[in-house]
Design a protein around this motif. Structure first.
Motif, PDB file in Angstrom:
ATOM      1  N   GLY A  88      -7.735   7.463  17.813  1.00 63.44           N
ATOM      2  CA  GLY A  88      -7.741   6.311  18.700  1.00 63.44           C
ATOM      3  C   GLY A  88      -9.137   6.122  19.241  1.00 63.44           C
ATOM      4  N   ASN A  89      -9.280   6.069  20.554  1.00 62.06           N
ATOM      5  CA  ASN A  89     -10.597   6.030  21.179  1.00 62.06           C
ATOM      6  C   ASN A  89     -10.499   6.536  22.610  1.00 62.06           C
ATOM      7  N   TYR A  90     -11.559   6.349  23.369  1.00 59.99           N
ATOM      8  CA  TYR A  90     -11.616   6.887  24.725  1.00 59.99           C
ATOM      9  C   TYR A  90     -10.465   6.380  25.592  1.00 59.99           C
ATOM     10  N   TYR A  91     -10.102   5.118  25.429  1.00 54.42           N
ATOM     11  CA  TYR A  91      -9.100   4.501  26.297  1.00 54.42           C
ATOM     12  C   TYR A  91      -7.671   4.674  25.794  1.00 54.42           C
ATOM     13  N   TYR A  92      -7.505   4.838  24.482  1.00 56.07           N
ATOM     14  CA  TYR A  92      -6.158   4.908  23.911  1.00 56.07           C
ATOM     15  C   TYR A  92      -6.138   6.060  22.911  1.00 56.07           C
ATOM     16  N   ARG A  93      -5.549   7.160  23.312  1.00 57.20           N
ATOM     17  CA  ARG A  93      -5.548   8.370  22.486  1.00 57.20           C
ATOM     18  C   ARG A  93      -4.137   8.658  21.974  1.00 57.20           C
ATOM     19  N   ILE A  94      -4.053   8.927  20.698  1.00 55.38           N
ATOM     20  CA  ILE A  94      -2.769   9.230  20.064  1.00 55.38           C
ATOM     21  C   ILE A  94      -2.702  10.734  19.790  1.00 55.38           C
ATOM     22  N   PRO A  95      -1.741  11.422  20.335  1.00 52.67           N
ATOM     23  CA  PRO A  95      -1.606  12.866  20.058  1.00 52.67           C
ATOM     24  C   PRO A  95      -1.308  13.111  18.581  1.00 52.67           C
ATOM     25  N   GLU A  96      -1.720  14.268  18.095  1.00 55.28           N
ATOM     26  CA  GLU A  96      -1.483  14.615  16.683  1.00 55.28           C
ATOM     27  C   GLU A  96       0.003  14.586  16.347  1.00 55.28           C
ATOM     28  N   GLN A  97       0.844  15.025  17.274  1.00 54.06           N
ATOM     29  CA  GLN A  97       2.280  15.078  17.015  1.00 54.06           C
ATOM     30  C   GLN A  97       2.870  13.699  16.782  1.00 54.06           C
ATOM     31  N   VAL A  98       2.223  12.682  17.352  1.00 52.93           N
ATOM     32  CA  VAL A  98       2.650  11.307  17.123  1.00 52.93           C
ATOM     33  C   VAL A  98       1.969  10.749  15.880  1.00 52.93           C
ATOM     34  N   ALA A  99       0.659  11.015  15.747  1.00 53.82           N
ATOM     35  CA  ALA A  99      -0.129  10.465  14.637  1.00 53.82           C
ATOM     36  C   ALA A  99       0.376  10.939  13.280  1.00 53.82           C
ATOM     37  N   LYS A 100       0.954  12.122  13.234  1.00 56.33           N
ATOM     38  CA  LYS A 100       1.404  12.653  11.938  1.00 56.33           C
ATOM     39  C   LYS A 100       2.490  11.798  11.294  1.00 56.33           C
ATOM     40  N   ASP A 101       3.201  10.989  12.122  1.00 55.14           N
ATOM     41  CA  ASP A 101       4.268  10.147  11.589  1.00 55.14           C
ATOM     42  C   ASP A 101       3.768   8.792  11.104  1.00 55.14           C
ATOM     43  N   ILE A 102       2.491   8.481  11.301  1.00 57.47           N
ATOM     44  CA  ILE A 102       1.949   7.191  10.892  1.00 57.47           C
ATOM     45  C   ILE A 102       1.781   7.155   9.377  1.00 57.47           C
ATOM     46  N   ARG A 103       2.218   6.070   8.762  1.00 59.99           N
ATOM     47  CA  ARG A 103       2.028   5.917   7.320  1.00 59.99           C
ATOM     48  C   ARG A 103       0.547   5.712   7.000  1.00 59.99           C
ATOM     49  N   MET A 104       0.078   6.304   5.914  1.00 59.34           N
ATOM     50  CA  MET A 104      -1.288   6.052   5.459  1.00 59.34           C
ATOM     51  C   MET A 104      -1.477   4.565   5.166  1.00 59.34           C
ATOM     52  N   TYR A 136       0.841  -1.200   0.000  1.00 59.84           N
ATOM     53  CA  TYR A 136       0.000   0.000   0.000  1.00 59.84           C
ATOM     54  C   TYR A 136       0.878   1.252   0.000  1.00 59.84           C
ATOM     55  N   ASN A 137       1.955   1.195   0.786  1.00 60.17           N
ATOM     56  CA  ASN A 137       2.828   2.357   0.935  1.00 60.17           C
ATOM     57  C   ASN A 137       3.482   2.748  -0.385  1.00 60.17           C
ATOM     58  N   SER A 138       3.978   1.753  -1.124  1.00 60.52           N
ATOM     59  CA  SER A 138       4.702   2.053  -2.364  1.00 60.52           C
ATOM     60  C   SER A 138       3.782   2.210  -3.571  1.00 60.52           C
ATOM     61  N   GLU A 139       2.706   1.417  -3.631  1.00 65.29           N
ATOM     62  CA  GLU A 139       1.899   1.366  -4.846  1.00 65.29           C
ATOM     63  C   GLU A 139       0.649   2.256  -4.821  1.00 65.29           C
ATOM     64  N   LEU A 140       0.175   2.636  -3.645  1.00 59.44           N
ATOM     65  CA  LEU A 140      -1.067   3.418  -3.565  1.00 59.44           C
ATOM     66  C   LEU A 140      -0.857   4.817  -3.007  1.00 59.44           C
TER      67      LEU A 140
END
Length: 544
Positions: free
Chosen positions: A176-192, A116-120
């Motif tokens: 994330g959700n109520y129990y597990y929240r990912i800050p934007e500063q961390v989420a921005k590094d996640i690959r689509m 997905y990362n390379s082809e899409l």
């Protein structure tokens, strides 16, 4: 009061490449319809996607953030689905992978993510979606998975900032959700690609993808601090496990928009229309018990097999000694093989017989268990096969269909959504569809909206595809499956918009002044519907 601009919420269901193709058809048709010289697609302000629907939804969201034309996005998605056998390429990558990060699981879903990362996505990160510029028509986006710690939806989402909020509550939609929240500063590094992998990681086909271990994240300071302080990693799987229609994120977006506009919960909804684009069926096949075949060995019992095995073991040992004593080399080899086989069966059977005691099974249960040795094999076969088939049907049909009904009830039993909802399904216009036949019989739809034979043939083909993340060569070349599903998405969307306009012209309950904008395009829709009736592929042919 003059109409302003329609506000539409759009959801794409799960369903592998069937969902991705149907969603692409819906996107292309909404982009084709014009309201005041602007595509109706520009009126979509909230997007929620599940599994296969995330393929189309995520690529579209990234594309408009990049400033790409719809034609570029469409061609890229079409090419991705038509040229790649994902399972073959992913397995090839797994075979070659010797230098994977030690934390990352060496599994099929990770191999899919790399493709997905390379082809899409061309190595795009979630930061592209989170950026405030450029401003796009999608104000609320949610790509959905399911997490295995709390059995809840896990949303990779972005939303407009809340104008009024307390310190305890987030000023945006939670990643994330109520129990597990990912800050934007961390989420921005996640690959689509990893987001899509989590959203489309359906049970049975894939193992869970673990966050953060299986996510190819950059080691930024924000990420390092967050993961040092955070609890254990969590397993993520297909978003369709808890909501295969993607309805909940749209309702959460509606709630945020209401609060932003200072409205009360009972006030009229902000979104004028919800479109749930769905490739799953509400129907189930009847349960059929296992039918056993007649054969002599099925009449045997485990006790009889143990006796036969013991006698065979003694006989084969005697034969081995005899052949060794008389230096019969060939017979010795054959007897040795028979002894080994019978010995394995003997040891394994006695190990299984002693297993209940090793697990401290109460004495009250041991007596009934011993009676199992007296049952014929045909009884065991029936019990095992019927249990296996019922468990499979429960997980793949009963459970999912029940969840589907519960989620749709949240929209269809809520009076505030009356005249503000469309369920656009892949199966609606196929041959023999009961609801369509009932509408035709009872004259509840105009005669001109009865689909043509050619359209129904295409709908038959489109709805027949299974839930896979690839098209076979036969499906692409002989069945024309990809084009059929895209075309079905286009003319089904056209049909549902016309049916919806017919309904709201008969009842103005719960409508806003913006709905007149849809009514005004009825003539445009009808002209295109008549083209679909004559040639279901006319839009595809016009764009090729």
């Amino acid at each position: 009061m003059e109409p302003q601009k329609l506000k539409i919420g759009l959801a794409f269901s799960g369903g592998g490449f069937r969902a991705a193709s149907f969603s692409l058809g819906v996107l292309s048709y909404l982009n084709h319809i014009k309201i005041k010289d602007q595509p109706l697609l520009d009126s979509v302000i909230a997007l929620s996607t599940i599994s296969g629907g995330t393929i189309a939804g995520a690529r579209y969201s990234v594309g408009i953030k990049r400033g790409e034309s719809f034609e570029t996005i469409y061609e890229d998605l079409y090419g991705f689905m038509s040229r790649l056998d994902l399972i073959e390429h992913s397995l090839d990558n797994l075979i070659k992978s010797n230098d994977w990060d030690k934390k990352r699981s060496n599994g099929l879903i990770e191999a899919f993510a790399d493709l997905y990362n390379s082809e899409l996505f061309a190595e795009e990160k979630f930061s592209r979606i989170l950026e405030s510029t450029p401003d796009i028509h999608l104000k609320h986006i949610s790509f959905n998975a399911t997490e295995f710690d709390n059995a809840l939806q896990f949303r990779f989402q972005v939303s407009e900032t809340m104008k009024q909020t307390s310190e305890e509550k987030p000023d945006k939609g939670i990643i994330g959700n109520y129990y597990y929240r990912i800050p934007e500063q961390v989420a921005k590094d996640i690959r689509m690609a990893d987001i899509l992998a989590a959203s489309s990681c359906f049970p049975g086909g894939f193992e869970p993808i673990v966050f953060p271990d299986d996510f190819d994240l950059e080691a930024s300071d924000a990420s390092r601090i967050f993961f040092e302080e955070k609890k254990d990693p969590i397993g993520l799987m297909d978003g369709g496990i808890v909501d295969n229609q993607g309805i909940e994120p749209l309702l959460l977006a509606e709630d945020r928009m209401k609060k932003n506009e200072g409205k009360k919960p009972d006030d009229a909804n902000v979104m004028d229309l919800l479109i749930m684009s769905d490739v799953t069926s509400p129907y189930m096949e009847d349960y059929s018990p296992w039918k056993t075949k007649k054969s002599w060995w099925r009449r045997m019992t485990p006790r009889a097999i143990l006796i036969v095995n013991s006698l065979a073991l003694l006989g084969s040992i005697a034969g081995l000694f005899f052949s060794l004593k008389n230096e019969l080399t060939g017979w010795s080899a054959a007897a040795s093989a028979v002894v080994i086989f019978n010995l394995i069966v003997f040891l394994l059977s006695h190990f299984l017989l002693k297993l209940p005691k090793k697990f401290d099974v109460p004495q009250a249960f041991l007596k009934p268990i011993r009676k199992l040795l007296k049952l014929r094999l045909v009884v065991f076969e029936n019990m095992i096969m019927n249990r296996a088939s019922s468990l499979l049907q429960m997980n793949m049909d009963v459970f999912l269909k029940h969840i589907r009904r519960l989620n749709y009830n949240r929209i269809y039993q809520d009076k505030t959504w009356k005249n503000r909802r469309i369920m656009n399904a892949i199966y609606e216009l196929r041959h023999g569809e009961e609801k369509l036949l009932s509408k035709i019989k009872n004259n509840t739809i105009p005669k001109e909206l009865i689909p043509s034979e050619a359209m129904q043939n295409v709908a038959d083909t489109a709805s027949s595809m299974g839930t896979t993340l690839w098209f076979t060569k036969d499906e692409l070349e002989k069945q024309d499956m990809l084009n059929s599903i895209i075309a079905c998405g286009q003319f089904s969307m056209c049909w549902n918009l016309l049916c919806y306009i017919d309904e709201i012209t008969k009842s103005n309950e719960n409508l806003s002044t913006n709905h007149v904008l849809l009514v005004d395009v009825k003539e445009q829709l009808m002209a295109q519907w008549l083209q679909f009736k004559e040639n279901p592929f006319w839009m595809l042919e016009a764009s090729s």
